[in-house]
Scaffold this motif. Structure first.
Motif, PDB file in Angstrom:
ATOM      1  N   GLU A   1      24.362   0.488  10.662  1.00  7.52           N
ATOM      2  CA  GLU A   1      23.026   0.675  11.207  1.00  7.52           C
ATOM      3  C   GLU A   1      22.152   1.201  10.071  1.00  7.52           C
ATOM      4  N   PHE A   2      20.894   0.755  10.037  1.00  3.63           N
ATOM      5  CA  PHE A   2      20.001   1.204   8.965  1.00  3.63           C
ATOM      6  C   PHE A   2      18.543   1.052   9.368  1.00  3.63           C
ATOM      7  N   LYS A   3      17.682   1.664   8.574  1.00  5.51           N
ATOM      8  CA  LYS A   3      16.223   1.537   8.699  1.00  5.51           C
ATOM      9  C   LYS A   3      15.624   1.694   7.308  1.00  5.51           C
ATOM     10  N   TYR A   4      14.390   1.228   7.174  1.00  6.47           N
ATOM     11  CA  TYR A   4      13.615   1.516   5.969  1.00  6.47           C
ATOM     12  C   TYR A   4      12.773   2.755   6.249  1.00  6.47           C
ATOM     13  N   VAL A   5      12.501   3.532   5.208  1.00  8.90           N
ATOM     14  CA  VAL A   5      11.572   4.650   5.299  1.00  8.90           C
ATOM     15  C   VAL A   5      10.446   4.349   4.322  1.00  8.90           C
ATOM     16  N   ILE A   6       9.260   4.090   4.876  1.00  8.13           N
ATOM     17  CA  ILE A   6       8.105   3.750   4.043  1.00  8.13           C
ATOM     18  C   ILE A   6       7.084   4.867   4.191  1.00  8.13           C
ATOM     19  N   ASP A   7       6.875   5.599   3.114  1.00 11.67           N
ATOM     20  CA  ASP A   7       5.976   6.760   3.139  1.00 11.67           C
ATOM     21  C   ASP A   7       6.255   7.658   4.343  1.00 11.67           C
ATOM     22  N   GLY A   8       7.541   7.883   4.625  1.00 12.21           N
ATOM     23  CA  GLY A   8       7.953   8.791   5.684  1.00 12.21           C
ATOM     24  C   GLY A   8       8.032   8.176   7.075  1.00 12.21           C
ATOM     25  N   ILE A   9       7.674   6.912   7.213  1.00 12.89           N
ATOM     26  CA  ILE A   9       7.702   6.247   8.516  1.00 12.89           C
ATOM     27  C   ILE A   9       8.913   5.312   8.582  1.00 12.89           C
ATOM     28  N   TYR A  10       9.685   5.418   9.666  1.00 11.77           N
ATOM     29  CA  TYR A  10      10.878   4.590   9.832  1.00 11.77           C
ATOM     30  C   TYR A  10      10.497   3.214  10.369  1.00 11.77           C
TER      31      TYR A  10
ATOM     32  N   ASP B   1      24.094   4.112   7.785  1.00 13.57           N
ATOM     33  CA  ASP B   1      25.476   4.599   7.823  1.00 13.57           C
ATOM     34  C   ASP B   1      26.115   4.613   6.444  1.00 13.57           C
ATOM     35  N   PHE B   2      25.708   3.709   5.585  1.00  8.58           N
ATOM     36  CA  PHE B   2      26.333   3.553   4.269  1.00  8.58           C
ATOM     37  C   PHE B   2      25.924   4.626   3.267  1.00  8.58           C
ATOM     38  N   ASN B   3      24.858   5.387   3.538  1.00  9.27           N
ATOM     39  CA  ASN B   3      24.462   6.461   2.622  1.00  9.27           C
ATOM     40  C   ASN B   3      24.123   7.755   3.366  1.00  9.27           C
ATOM     41  N   ASN B   4      24.742   7.939   4.529  1.00  9.05           N
ATOM     42  CA  ASN B   4      24.558   9.152   5.338  1.00  9.05           C
ATOM     43  C   ASN B   4      23.099   9.413   5.689  1.00  9.05           C
ATOM     44  N   TRP B   5      22.317   8.342   5.836  1.00 10.28           N
ATOM     45  CA  TRP B   5      20.903   8.430   6.209  1.00 10.28           C
ATOM     46  C   TRP B   5      20.116   9.285   5.226  1.00 10.28           C
ATOM     47  N   ASN B   6      20.504   9.221   3.954  1.00  6.51           N
ATOM     48  CA  ASN B   6      19.890  10.028   2.904  1.00  6.51           C
ATOM     49  C   ASN B   6      18.918   9.158   2.101  1.00  6.51           C
ATOM     50  N   ALA B   7      17.631   9.419   2.232  1.00  7.70           N
ATOM     51  CA  ALA B   7      16.613   8.607   1.565  1.00  7.70           C
ATOM     52  C   ALA B   7      16.715   8.677   0.047  1.00  7.70           C
ATOM     53  N   SER B   8      17.143   9.813  -0.502  1.00  6.74           N
ATOM     54  CA  SER B   8      17.238   9.918  -1.961  1.00  6.74           C
ATOM     55  C   SER B   8      18.357   9.035  -2.520  1.00  6.74           C
ATOM     56  N   GLU B   9      19.338   8.687  -1.676  1.00  9.26           N
ATOM     57  CA  GLU B   9      20.419   7.790  -2.111  1.00  9.26           C
ATOM     58  C   GLU B   9      20.071   6.325  -1.876  1.00  9.26           C
ATOM     59  N   GLY B  10      18.957   6.062  -1.187  1.00 13.41           N
ATOM     60  CA  GLY B  10      18.583   4.687  -0.867  1.00 13.41           C
ATOM     61  C   GLY B  10      17.219   4.298  -1.408  1.00 13.41           C
ATOM     62  N   THR B  11      16.817   4.929  -2.502  1.00 16.59           N
ATOM     63  CA  THR B  11      15.503   4.653  -3.079  1.00 16.59           C
ATOM     64  C   THR B  11      15.362   3.189  -3.459  1.00 16.59           C
TER      65      THR B  11
ATOM     66  N   ASP C   1       0.798  -1.223   0.000  1.00 22.97           N
ATOM     67  CA  ASP C   1       0.000   0.000   0.000  1.00 22.97           C
ATOM     68  C   ASP C   1       0.835   1.280   0.000  1.00 22.97           C
ATOM     69  N   ALA C   2       2.135   1.139   0.027  1.00 25.48           N
ATOM     70  CA  ALA C   2       3.014   2.310   0.094  1.00 25.48           C
ATOM     71  C   ALA C   2       3.238   2.918  -1.289  1.00 25.48           C
ATOM     72  N   ASP C   3       3.491   4.227  -1.276  1.00 21.65           N
ATOM     73  CA  ASP C   3       3.821   4.937  -2.514  1.00 21.65           C
ATOM     74  C   ASP C   3       5.327   4.996  -2.747  1.00 21.65           C
ATOM     75  N   ALA C   4       6.101   5.009  -1.655  1.00 22.53           N
ATOM     76  CA  ALA C   4       7.556   5.129  -1.781  1.00 22.53           C
ATOM     77  C   ALA C   4       8.238   4.441  -0.608  1.00 22.53           C
ATOM     78  N   ALA C   5       9.430   3.935  -0.878  1.00 24.00           N
ATOM     79  CA  ALA C   5      10.237   3.306   0.170  1.00 24.00           C
ATOM     80  C   ALA C   5      11.713   3.527  -0.141  1.00 24.00           C
ATOM     81  N   ALA C   6      12.500   3.591   0.934  1.00 22.62           N
ATOM     82  CA  ALA C   6      13.943   3.764   0.792  1.00 22.62           C
ATOM     83  C   ALA C   6      14.616   3.063   1.958  1.00 22.62           C
ATOM     84  N   VAL C   7      15.903   2.812   1.797  1.00 26.52           N
ATOM     85  CA  VAL C   7      16.710   2.296   2.900  1.00 26.52           C
ATOM     86  C   VAL C   7      17.727   3.388   3.216  1.00 26.52           C
ATOM     87  N   VAL C   8      17.835   3.713   4.508  1.00 30.31           N
ATOM     88  CA  VAL C   8      18.781   4.739   4.943  1.00 30.31           C
ATOM     89  C   VAL C   8      19.658   4.150   6.039  1.00 30.31           C
TER      90      VAL C   8
END
Length: 98
Positions: free
Chosen positions: A65-74, A33-43, A24-31
């Motif tokens: 360390e990392f997290k997913y960002v799904i529609d703005g939610i970590y 240490d490996f991409n400076n927690w930048n969602a645009s680099e982890g699309t 149901d999500a419109d967008a997701a990213a992985v943020v």
């Protein structure tokens, strides 16, 4: 959600595939240490089955360390190697050991 690690014998990298089921999500990213927690680099790209997925080359012999960002939610990865408390975020982060 899943992590897949594929070690490259000829280079000091590991190809890590991040995938998360978020139909149901419109967008997701992985943020992380490996991409400076930048969602645009982890699309992550959305597949027809609703899974978001991407593969990134990460340096071996490291802990990230990392997290997913799904529609703005970590969101943490349930299959992470471990979890580590982060005072800045006030929550645990997923940990990836390569």
């Amino acid at each position: 959600m899943a992590l897949k690690k594929q070690f490259v014998k000829t280079k000091p990298v590991c190809k890590v595939t991040f995938s998360i089921d978020a139909k149901d999500a419109d967008a997701a990213a992985v943020v992380g240490d490996f991409n400076n927690w930048n969602a645009s680099e982890g699309t992550l790209s959305k597949l027809k089955n609703g899974t978001f997925k991407a593969t990134y080359d990460l340096v071996k012999d490291a802990i990230y360390e990392f997290k997913y960002v799904i529609d703005g939610i970590y969101v943490n990865e349930p299959e992470a190697d471990s979890y580590r408390w982060n005072d800045y975020a006030g929550s645990e982060n997923s940990v990836l050991v390569i």
